[in-house]
Design a protein around this motif. Sequence first.
Motif, PDB file in Angstrom:
ATOM      1  N   ARG A   1      37.804  35.386  38.887  1.00 36.89           N
ATOM      2  CA  ARG A   1      38.328  35.762  39.954  1.00 36.89           C
ATOM      3  C   ARG A   1      37.680  37.266  40.312  1.00 36.89           C
ATOM      4  O   ARG A   1      37.548  37.852  41.353  1.00 36.89           O
ATOM      5  N   ARG A   2      37.765  37.933  39.317  1.00 41.38           N
ATOM      6  CA  ARG A   2      37.352  39.345  39.281  1.00 41.38           C
ATOM      7  C   ARG A   2      35.855  39.554  39.561  1.00 41.38           C
ATOM      8  O   ARG A   2      35.525  40.321  40.534  1.00 41.38           O
ATOM      9  N   VAL A   3      35.163  38.695  39.073  1.00 38.58           N
ATOM     10  CA  VAL A   3      33.558  38.718  39.411  1.00 38.58           C
ATOM     11  C   VAL A   3      33.674  38.467  40.968  1.00 38.58           C
ATOM     12  O   VAL A   3      32.651  38.996  41.697  1.00 38.58           O
ATOM     13  N   GLN A   4      34.097  37.169  41.344  1.00 41.94           N
ATOM     14  CA  GLN A   4      33.853  36.727  42.774  1.00 41.94           C
ATOM     15  C   GLN A   4      34.577  37.784  43.667  1.00 41.94           C
ATOM     16  O   GLN A   4      33.890  37.990  44.817  1.00 41.94           O
ATOM     17  N   GLY A   5      35.578  38.776  43.208  1.00 43.56           N
ATOM     18  CA  GLY A   5      36.152  39.693  44.330  1.00 43.56           C
ATOM     19  C   GLY A   5      35.353  40.812  44.082  1.00 43.56           C
ATOM     20  O   GLY A   5      35.564  41.785  44.905  1.00 43.56           O
ATOM     21  N   HIS A   6      34.448  41.171  43.446  1.00 37.49           N
ATOM     22  CA  HIS A   6      33.707  42.173  43.363  1.00 37.49           C
ATOM     23  C   HIS A   6      32.369  42.244  44.395  1.00 37.49           C
ATOM     24  O   HIS A   6      31.744  41.261  44.052  1.00 37.49           O
ATOM     25  N   PRO A   7      32.100  43.046  45.057  1.00 38.59           N
ATOM     26  CA  PRO A   7      31.123  42.889  46.295  1.00 38.59           C
ATOM     27  C   PRO A   7      29.591  42.591  45.433  1.00 38.59           C
ATOM     28  O   PRO A   7      29.063  41.555  46.128  1.00 38.59           O
ATOM     29  N   GLU A   8      29.148  43.400  44.602  1.00 43.49           N
ATOM     30  CA  GLU A   8      28.070  43.133  44.048  1.00 43.49           C
ATOM     31  C   GLU A   8      27.649  42.027  43.111  1.00 43.49           C
ATOM     32  O   GLU A   8      26.805  41.127  43.227  1.00 43.49           O
ATOM     33  N   LEU A   9      28.937  41.786  42.350  1.00 47.21           N
ATOM     34  CA  LEU A   9      28.941  40.809  41.177  1.00 47.21           C
ATOM     35  C   LEU A   9      29.022  39.506  41.994  1.00 47.21           C
ATOM     36  O   LEU A   9      28.345  38.486  41.609  1.00 47.21           O
ATOM     37  N   GLY A  10      29.856  39.295  43.184  1.00 48.18           N
ATOM     38  CA  GLY A  10      29.855  38.162  43.814  1.00 48.18           C
ATOM     39  C   GLY A  10      28.862  37.615  44.275  1.00 48.18           C
ATOM     40  O   GLY A  10      28.459  36.410  44.226  1.00 48.18           O
ATOM     41  N   LYS A  11      28.381  38.577  44.952  1.00 50.78           N
ATOM     42  CA  LYS A  11      27.078  38.218  45.685  1.00 50.78           C
ATOM     43  C   LYS A  11      25.978  37.692  44.625  1.00 50.78           C
ATOM     44  O   LYS A  11      25.154  36.845  44.936  1.00 50.78           O
ATOM     45  N   ALA A  12      25.961  38.326  43.597  1.00 49.17           N
ATOM     46  CA  ALA A  12      24.632  37.958  42.377  1.00 49.17           C
ATOM     47  C   ALA A  12      25.117  36.615  42.058  1.00 49.17           C
ATOM     48  O   ALA A  12      24.461  35.812  41.749  1.00 49.17           O
ATOM     49  N   LEU A  13      26.511  36.283  41.836  1.00 57.40           N
ATOM     50  CA  LEU A  13      26.983  35.043  41.199  1.00 57.40           C
ATOM     51  C   LEU A  13      26.731  33.898  42.110  1.00 57.40           C
ATOM     52  O   LEU A  13      26.182  32.868  41.956  1.00 57.40           O
ATOM     53  N   ARG A  14      26.771  34.166  43.357  1.00 57.31           N
ATOM     54  CA  ARG A  14      26.541  33.105  44.641  1.00 57.31           C
ATOM     55  C   ARG A  14      25.104  32.781  44.764  1.00 57.31           C
ATOM     56  O   ARG A  14      24.665  31.690  45.070  1.00 57.31           O
ATOM     57  N   LYS A  15      24.591  33.852  44.427  1.00 60.57           N
ATOM     58  CA  LYS A  15      23.000  33.663  44.613  1.00 60.57           C
ATOM     59  C   LYS A  15      22.158  33.297  43.250  1.00 60.57           C
ATOM     60  O   LYS A  15      21.032  33.115  43.042  1.00 60.57           O
ATOM     61  N   GLY A  16      23.062  32.922  42.229  1.00 59.44           N
ATOM     62  CA  GLY A  16      22.537  32.702  41.060  1.00 59.44           C
ATOM     63  C   GLY A  16      21.943  33.440  39.972  1.00 59.44           C
ATOM     64  O   GLY A  16      21.281  33.290  39.256  1.00 59.44           O
ATOM     65  N   LYS A  17      21.981  34.812  40.465  1.00 60.79           N
ATOM     66  CA  LYS A  17      21.466  36.046  39.576  1.00 60.79           C
ATOM     67  C   LYS A  17      22.221  36.440  38.479  1.00 60.79           C
ATOM     68  O   LYS A  17      21.926  37.053  37.458  1.00 60.79           O
ATOM     69  N   LEU A  18      23.781  35.987  38.529  1.00 64.75           N
ATOM     70  CA  LEU A  18      24.500  36.444  37.253  1.00 64.75           C
ATOM     71  C   LEU A  18      24.814  34.978  36.897  1.00 64.75           C
ATOM     72  O   LEU A  18      25.625  34.200  37.159  1.00 64.75           O
ATOM     73  N   ASP A  19      24.137  34.664  35.819  1.00 62.72           N
ATOM     74  CA  ASP A  19      24.088  33.520  34.914  1.00 62.72           C
ATOM     75  C   ASP A  19      24.785  33.579  33.872  1.00 62.72           C
ATOM     76  O   ASP A  19      24.507  34.449  32.864  1.00 62.72           O
ATOM     77  N   TYR A  20      26.228  32.797  33.738  1.00 61.67           N
ATOM     78  CA  TYR A  20      26.810  33.061  32.687  1.00 61.67           C
ATOM     79  C   TYR A  20      27.673  31.678  32.584  1.00 61.67           C
ATOM     80  O   TYR A  20      28.091  31.195  33.633  1.00 61.67           O
ATOM     81  N   HIS A  21      28.050  31.337  31.284  1.00 66.75           N
ATOM     82  CA  HIS A  21      29.066  30.352  31.014  1.00 66.75           C
ATOM     83  C   HIS A  21      30.221  30.936  30.152  1.00 66.75           C
ATOM     84  O   HIS A  21      29.789  31.702  29.010  1.00 66.75           O
ATOM     85  N   ILE A  22      31.138  30.639  30.361  1.00 64.08           N
ATOM     86  CA  ILE A  22      32.348  30.974  29.407  1.00 64.08           C
ATOM     87  C   ILE A  22      33.457  29.668  28.994  1.00 64.08           C
ATOM     88  O   ILE A  22      33.484  28.981  29.841  1.00 64.08           O
ATOM     89  N   ARG A  23      33.552  29.679  27.770  1.00 66.36           N
ATOM     90  CA  ARG A  23      34.454  28.746  27.313  1.00 66.36           C
ATOM     91  C   ARG A  23      35.453  29.312  26.466  1.00 66.36           C
ATOM     92  O   ARG A  23      35.010  30.043  25.324  1.00 66.36           O
ATOM     93  N   GLN A  24      36.677  28.910  26.508  1.00 63.98           N
ATOM     94  CA  GLN A  24      37.734  29.297  25.549  1.00 63.98           C
ATOM     95  C   GLN A  24      37.869  28.559  24.568  1.00 63.98           C
ATOM     96  O   GLN A  24      37.622  27.433  24.493  1.00 63.98           O
ATOM     97  N   LEU A  25      37.803  29.384  23.097  1.00 66.09           N
ATOM     98  CA  LEU A  25      37.771  28.699  21.722  1.00 66.09           C
ATOM     99  C   LEU A  25      39.074  28.416  21.134  1.00 66.09           C
ATOM    100  O   LEU A  25      39.017  27.859  20.202  1.00 66.09           O
ATOM    101  N   ASP A  26      40.294  28.860  21.890  1.00 64.93           N
ATOM    102  CA  ASP A  26      41.468  28.711  21.198  1.00 64.93           C
ATOM    103  C   ASP A  26      41.813  27.374  21.582  1.00 64.93           C
ATOM    104  O   ASP A  26      41.616  26.511  22.514  1.00 64.93           O
TER     105      ASP A  26
END
Length: 248
Positions: free
Chosen positions: A223-248
């Motif tokens: 949500r914080r990534v999506q709400g940030h102008p530059e990061l949200g744009k990079a995520l939508r364009k596939g330029k911010l490539d990450y996967h996160i998984r909770q280990l607990d």
Amino acid sequence: MAVIWERREDGVLYQVRRQGARMRLFANGVQHSEFHPKRLVTGSVWDLLWLPALLVDPARLRRVLILGLGGGSLVPPLRALLAPERLVAVELDAHHLAVAREVFSVVQPGEQTVLGDAVAWLQAYDGEPFDLIIEDLFAPSNEAVSRAVPADKAWLATLERHVSDHGTLVMNFGDYTEYRASHAGDAETMAAWSSRFRLSCADCHNAVIAFTRDPARSIHLRRRVQGHPELGKALRKGKLDYHIRQLD
């Protein structure tokens, strides 16, 4: 890519190669840092190291320590997202530090860079704890990506001791197998942490592991990534490539 800076010492060839505005630091052909003067996102492992800062309220991360600065890829995004009151970076390799200061020019007044051994520096440190510690200690002379410091109980205890009561610890491993084989993958050893996350991307084999003192969820980061102008744009364009998984 054009080579714009080069040094050779003790059998290690250091180069900064530029393609357009993007610059990359290599040691014996292994890439150690990347910098673009107008972008926070690299699309690779360096994004995984600062992204965990968004698992919690960034306003609470006022004191930041980077162990293993390299060319300083992490400094601009941390500055932009956190505006920390104190930022300290420790780097063993003088050539890497020179790139951060003089070629990438990412270090600004008030940000402290230390040339020295990160383990010795932290063991001797006797100041206030840090709200965010990013531990990225890899050997610059290796032709394969490998940790320079074992994630054993003694080192993990040192790291834990210097993270604040609401802080976050981020550690970089060559791959998930290396993490699981270390004491960092042992639940009993890491019992002081409330939440654990694995971050990865398609561009690398690294496993970046984040530990938070307070309970956290990956949806808060997104949500914080999506709400940030530059990061949200990079995520939508596939330029911010990450996967996160909770280990607990």
